[in-house]
Motif scaffolding. Structure first.
Motif, PDB file in Angstrom:
ATOM      1  N   ILE A  99       0.945  -1.174  -0.218  1.00 54.17           N
ATOM      2  CA  ILE A  99      -0.311  -0.217  -0.109  1.00 54.17           C
ATOM      3  C   ILE A  99       0.952   1.285  -0.155  1.00 54.17           C
ATOM      4  O   ILE A  99       1.809   1.435   0.939  1.00 54.17           O
ATOM      5  N   CYS A 137      -3.352   6.818   0.308  1.00 52.52           N
ATOM      6  CA  CYS A 137      -4.617   5.975   1.179  1.00 52.52           C
ATOM      7  C   CYS A 137      -5.186   7.349   1.724  1.00 52.52           C
ATOM      8  O   CYS A 137      -4.757   8.522   2.070  1.00 52.52           O
ATOM      9  N   VAL A 138      -6.529   7.055   1.341  1.00 46.47           N
ATOM     10  CA  VAL A 138      -7.634   8.023   1.831  1.00 46.47           C
ATOM     11  C   VAL A 138      -8.602   7.617   3.160  1.00 46.47           C
ATOM     12  O   VAL A 138      -8.989   8.464   3.919  1.00 46.47           O
ATOM     13  N   GLY A 139      -8.190   6.453   3.435  1.00 44.97           N
ATOM     14  CA  GLY A 139      -8.590   5.999   4.758  1.00 44.97           C
ATOM     15  C   GLY A 139      -9.954   5.534   4.466  1.00 44.97           C
ATOM     16  O   GLY A 139     -10.794   5.911   5.500  1.00 44.97           O
ATOM     17  N   CYS A 140     -10.251   5.108   2.851  1.00 48.31           N
ATOM     18  CA  CYS A 140     -11.934   4.800   2.447  1.00 48.31           C
ATOM     19  C   CYS A 140     -12.778   4.276   3.515  1.00 48.31           C
ATOM     20  O   CYS A 140     -13.573   3.554   3.637  1.00 48.31           O
ATOM     21  N   GLY A 141     -11.754   2.922   4.478  1.00 46.53           N
ATOM     22  CA  GLY A 141     -11.719   1.509   4.270  1.00 46.53           C
ATOM     23  C   GLY A 141     -12.999   0.311   3.164  1.00 46.53           C
ATOM     24  O   GLY A 141     -12.447  -0.273   3.578  1.00 46.53           O
ATOM     25  N   SER A 142     -12.087   0.285   2.205  1.00 43.04           N
ATOM     26  CA  SER A 142     -12.563  -0.220   0.910  1.00 43.04           C
ATOM     27  C   SER A 142     -11.827  -1.630   1.205  1.00 43.04           C
ATOM     28  O   SER A 142     -12.352  -2.528   1.054  1.00 43.04           O
ATOM     29  N   CYS A 143     -10.850  -1.466   1.014  1.00 44.05           N
ATOM     30  CA  CYS A 143      -9.892  -2.795   0.962  1.00 44.05           C
ATOM     31  C   CYS A 143      -9.896  -3.891   2.274  1.00 44.05           C
ATOM     32  O   CYS A 143     -10.155  -4.707   1.682  1.00 44.05           O
ATOM     33  N   LEU A 203      -7.048  -0.240   9.736  1.00 45.82           N
ATOM     34  CA  LEU A 203      -7.068   0.722   9.221  1.00 45.82           C
ATOM     35  C   LEU A 203      -6.177   1.441  10.887  1.00 45.82           C
ATOM     36  O   LEU A 203      -6.959   1.186  11.860  1.00 45.82           O
ATOM     37  N   ALA A 236      -4.100   2.122   5.819  1.00 46.32           N
ATOM     38  CA  ALA A 236      -4.474   0.945   5.828  1.00 46.32           C
ATOM     39  C   ALA A 236      -3.537   0.504   5.545  1.00 46.32           C
ATOM     40  O   ALA A 236      -2.468   0.705   5.150  1.00 46.32           O
ATOM     41  N   CYS A 295      -9.412  -0.333  -4.080  1.00 40.58           N
ATOM     42  CA  CYS A 295      -9.059   0.796  -3.297  1.00 40.58           C
ATOM     43  C   CYS A 295      -9.530   1.894  -4.607  1.00 40.58           C
ATOM     44  O   CYS A 295      -8.965   1.927  -5.867  1.00 40.58           O
ATOM     45  N   PRO A 296      -9.951   2.686  -4.372  1.00 39.23           N
ATOM     46  CA  PRO A 296     -10.768   3.738  -5.464  1.00 39.23           C
ATOM     47  C   PRO A 296      -9.745   4.335  -6.136  1.00 39.23           C
ATOM     48  O   PRO A 296      -9.514   4.896  -6.483  1.00 39.23           O
ATOM     49  N   GLU A 297      -8.728   4.505  -4.900  1.00 39.66           N
ATOM     50  CA  GLU A 297      -7.309   5.083  -4.800  1.00 39.66           C
ATOM     51  C   GLU A 297      -6.315   4.741  -6.150  1.00 39.66           C
ATOM     52  O   GLU A 297      -5.642   5.278  -5.702  1.00 39.66           O
ATOM     53  N   VAL A 318      -4.020   2.718  -5.137  1.00 39.71           N
ATOM     54  CA  VAL A 318      -3.122   2.568  -4.223  1.00 39.71           C
ATOM     55  C   VAL A 318      -1.923   1.754  -3.854  1.00 39.71           C
ATOM     56  O   VAL A 318      -1.424   1.721  -2.929  1.00 39.71           O
ATOM     57  N   ILE A 319      -3.180   0.525  -3.883  1.00 38.82           N
ATOM     58  CA  ILE A 319      -2.729  -0.918  -3.154  1.00 38.82           C
ATOM     59  C   ILE A 319      -1.626  -1.995  -4.840  1.00 38.82           C
ATOM     60  O   ILE A 319      -2.734  -1.837  -5.473  1.00 38.82           O
TER      61      ILE A 319
HETATM   62  S1  SF4 Z   1      -9.488   0.552  -0.291  1.00 35.56           S
HETATM   63 FE1  SF4 Z   1      -7.394   1.781  -0.648  1.00 35.56          FE
HETATM   64  S2  SF4 Z   1      -7.719   4.437   0.493  1.00 35.56           S
HETATM   65 FE2  SF4 Z   1      -9.465   2.978   0.846  1.00 35.56          FE
HETATM   66  S3  SF4 Z   1      -8.417   2.483   2.787  1.00 35.56           S
HETATM   67 FE3  SF4 Z   1      -7.446   0.658   1.792  1.00 35.56          FE
HETATM   68  S4  SF4 Z   1      -5.702   1.617   0.379  1.00 35.56           S
HETATM   69 FE4  SF4 Z   1      -6.745   3.012   1.509  1.00 35.56          FE
END
Ligand code: SF4
Ligand code: SF4
Length: 349
Positions: free
Chosen positions: A182, A187-193, A204, A209, A226-228, A230-231
């Motif tokens: 990651i 990472c914006v901490g959205c928690g999707s992952c 988180l 993450a 991950c919508p961003e 970054v993974i």
């Molecule tokens: S899905 Fe991506 S942006 Fe969202 S918490 Fe996980 S690593 Fe961070």
């Protein structure tokens, strides 16, 4: 020598029974033989899997042969849908596979530990671990929904038979050393992952993450979630080439148990960017095309990507994942004698 690959266009899908009879793809099946129809039952969050309606005529033809066909898959590594026999059967019923009227067997025991080691002596594996039932059958027909795959580039017959017939230990062996990374600055901490991770391996901390490497099973679901974006998979630890070679060795080990009693149908429909395992398999990359059938697991996957490339006007899988060329599995499959990429395409008319 060229392998034969037969093609039924989507416009003629209602003629699937006539198609399989005329091409003789089930000719190897004799009375009272136990025939595994290896499939993926999908996920209740989407409808990308092979529709049972498409299989009605195939089942009827097999029943007329007085053999013992059964639909089958193994339980998956991760928690959630299809992790154990009971949740797996809920998916089976949700998509109405039970209406086909043949036995449905989730192979490898309730938790995927009922296995048989098979000696193979390939480069990565000396022995592979296969769900017990697949070592006790007379033949196998792979019924594969063809789509993209995060780790293998494509999910075709080779992927269906390798990961899909392995016991829990075998699945782990193929995924070994794959732990995503990651890029926390993005990472914006959205928690999707966290939500998507089937192994409970991500948490988180201070809205960033973190992956617990001990818990991670290398399924790559988080990469897609991950919508961003970054993974990512650190392909330096296990290259896409090595991962694909591993799955080819498993596929070859399974298919070699019944070499002359194997055939395969790839369904080129709902061609999504990702696997049916995921609750969201991503965008559809190409329109529905039809069905291809062959006795050669390499030729059928090669023909499938070629046909999709032709219809889409571009290589949709390589465009989606330029770092994961699916060609490794085709080339290695040829190298170890699983099949050939040299095929003759015969269109059903
Ligand atoms: S899905 Fe991506 S942006 Fe969202 S918490 Fe996980 S690593 Fe961070
Ligand atoms: S690859 Fe990602 S989603 Fe899969 S188990 Fe590891 S952390 Fe979880």
């Amino acid at each position: 020598m060229k392998s034969k690959v037969f093609f039924l266009p989507i416009e003629k899908i209602n003629e699937i029974g006539k198609f399989v009879e005329e091409i003789g793809i089930f000719d190897f099946i004799k009375e009272e033989e136990k025939i595994a129809l290896k499939i993926h039952f999908g996920n209740t969050k989407h409808n990308n899997q092979i529709p049972p309606d498409y299989l009605k005529d195939i089942v009827r033809i097999l029943q007329n042969k007085n053999c013992f066909p059964f639909l089958t898959d193994t339980n998956v590594l991760y928690r959630g849908e299809r992790a154990d026999t009971f949740s797996h059967m809920k998916v089976v019923h949700f998509h109405k596979f039970h209406t086909l009227g043949i036995p449905i067997i989730i192979a490898g025991g309730f938790n995927g530990t009922d296995e048989v080691p098979i000696e193979v002596n390939y480069k990565h594996f000396r022995e592979i671990y296969v769900a017990r039932e697949y070592t006790e059958i007379d033949g196998m027909v792979a019924l594969t929904h063809f789509k993209g795959h995060a780790l293998a580039g494509i999910g075709g017959t080779i992927k269906n038979i390798s990961m899909g017939c392995a016991s829990r230990k075998g699945k782990f062996a193929m995924h070994a050393n794959i732990v995503p990374q990651i890029n926390r600055s993005g990472c914006v901490g959205c928690g999707s992952c966290v939500k998507e991770c089937p192994a409970g391996a991500i948490e988180l901390k201070n809205k960033k993450a973190y992956i617990d490497e001990e818990k991670c099973i290398g399924c790559a679901s988080c990469v897609h979630a991950c919508p961003e974006k970054v993974i990512s998979i650190p392909w330096s630890s296990v290259s896409p080439e090595e991962f694909q070679e591993r799955i080819v060795e498993y596929a070859a080990g399974v298919i070699n148990m019944y070499r002359d009693k194997f055939s395969s149908l790839n369904f080129l429909i709902n061609i999504a960017e990702d696997c049916d395992c995921l609750s969201n398999p991503g965008e559809i990359l190409c329109r529905d095309i039809g069905i291809v059938a062959s006795k050669d697991p390499v030729a059928i996957d090669k023909a499938s990507v070629d046909i999709i490339k032709d219809v889409a006007g571009k290589d949709v899988f390589l465009e989606k994942r330029p770092n994961v060329p699916y060609s490794f599995q085709i080339e290695y499959g040829e190298k170890i004698g699983l099949g050939t990429s040299n095929y003759e395409l015969i269109k059903f008319s």
